[in-house]
Design a protein around this motif. Sequence first.
Motif, short mmCIF file in Angstrom:
data_model
loop_
_atom_site.label_atom_id
_atom_site.label_comp_id
_atom_site.label_asym_id
_atom_site.label_seq_id
_atom_site.Cartn_x
_atom_site.Cartn_y
_atom_site.Cartn_z
N ARG A 104 0.78 -1.39 -0.03
CA ARG A 104 -0.08 -0.22 0.16
C ARG A 104 0.90 1.28 0.07
O ARG A 104 0.62 2.21 -0.50
CB ARG A 104 -0.99 0.08 1.34
CG ARG A 104 -2.08 0.94 1.21
CD ARG A 104 -2.81 0.94 2.32
NE ARG A 104 -3.95 -0.07 2.37
CZ ARG A 104 -4.19 -1.08 3.00
NH1 ARG A 104 -3.29 -1.32 4.07
NH2 ARG A 104 -5.02 -1.98 2.70
N GLU A 127 -7.65 1.42 -0.46
CA GLU A 127 -8.24 -0.03 -0.29
C GLU A 127 -7.80 -0.98 -0.98
O GLU A 127 -7.87 -0.80 -2.47
CB GLU A 127 -9.65 0.33 -0.28
CG GLU A 127 -10.65 -1.05 -0.29
CD GLU A 127 -11.72 -0.74 -0.77
OE1 GLU A 127 -12.66 -1.64 -1.00
OE2 GLU A 127 -12.35 0.50 -1.12
N TRP A 137 -7.95 -3.79 -3.68
CA TRP A 137 -9.21 -3.77 -4.41
C TRP A 137 -9.19 -5.13 -5.11
O TRP A 137 -10.09 -5.72 -5.44
CB TRP A 137 -8.96 -2.69 -5.51
CG TRP A 137 -10.28 -2.29 -6.34
CD1 TRP A 137 -11.51 -2.22 -5.60
CD2 TRP A 137 -10.20 -2.52 -7.76
NE1 TRP A 137 -12.49 -2.00 -7.05
CE2 TRP A 137 -11.60 -2.17 -8.13
CE3 TRP A 137 -9.32 -2.62 -8.89
CZ2 TRP A 137 -12.16 -2.07 -9.40
CZ3 TRP A 137 -9.84 -2.58 -9.93
CH2 TRP A 137 -11.17 -2.15 -10.48
N PHE A 177 -4.72 -1.35 -5.82
CA PHE A 177 -5.38 -0.53 -4.58
C PHE A 177 -6.43 0.58 -5.23
O PHE A 177 -5.95 1.03 -6.24
CB PHE A 177 -4.36 0.21 -3.76
CG PHE A 177 -3.66 -0.74 -2.91
CD1 PHE A 177 -4.05 -1.56 -1.74
CD2 PHE A 177 -2.50 -1.18 -3.57
CE1 PHE A 177 -3.07 -2.29 -1.05
CE2 PHE A 177 -1.78 -2.42 -2.98
CZ PHE A 177 -2.03 -2.77 -1.55
#
Length: 171
Positions: free
Chosen positions: A68, A89, A91, A105
Amino acid sequence: RLFLLRHDPEHGLPVPSVFVSVVQPTDDGRLLVGRGASSTSYPGAWQLPGGTMEPTGTGVALDTECLRRHAARELVEEVGYLVTSEDLELWTVTRGHHGSVGVHFRAPARPADALTEKYARLVAAEVAQGRSPELDRIAFIRSPTELGELGGTCVNVLPVLAARHAASMPS
């Protein structure tokens, strides 16, 4: 938690590379895509902002948070838009044609004009320092069909991710 390792002889299979990307939607439902500059791994190919993970340091886990943080760094390096890693987030995860693993993400939706402005500032700063930006152009699409209208090629996972994005948007 998702843990990706380049090679786990006991449980996994060899992974030639791990890459991250950021699905950056706009507040009107479009998706930001960029065209790789001539100096990149995929020159002229449309793609999401992102890049290949380099091996982590000794004792540093290649976990979701590490991925991330790298994705957030790629977004600011390629588009000029700063997002905290906490705002990204997880994904989806994809497998590329050559066995690479992509971890994608999703960022919070932003106005296309604001993203375009950030990108323009980034390009101006890069050029002023005698460097070329990693993405030589950005565009916004609503569906995988619009990828063809951009001209050129795209990285192999982009049509799948664009279709998933389009399906996730309210009608």
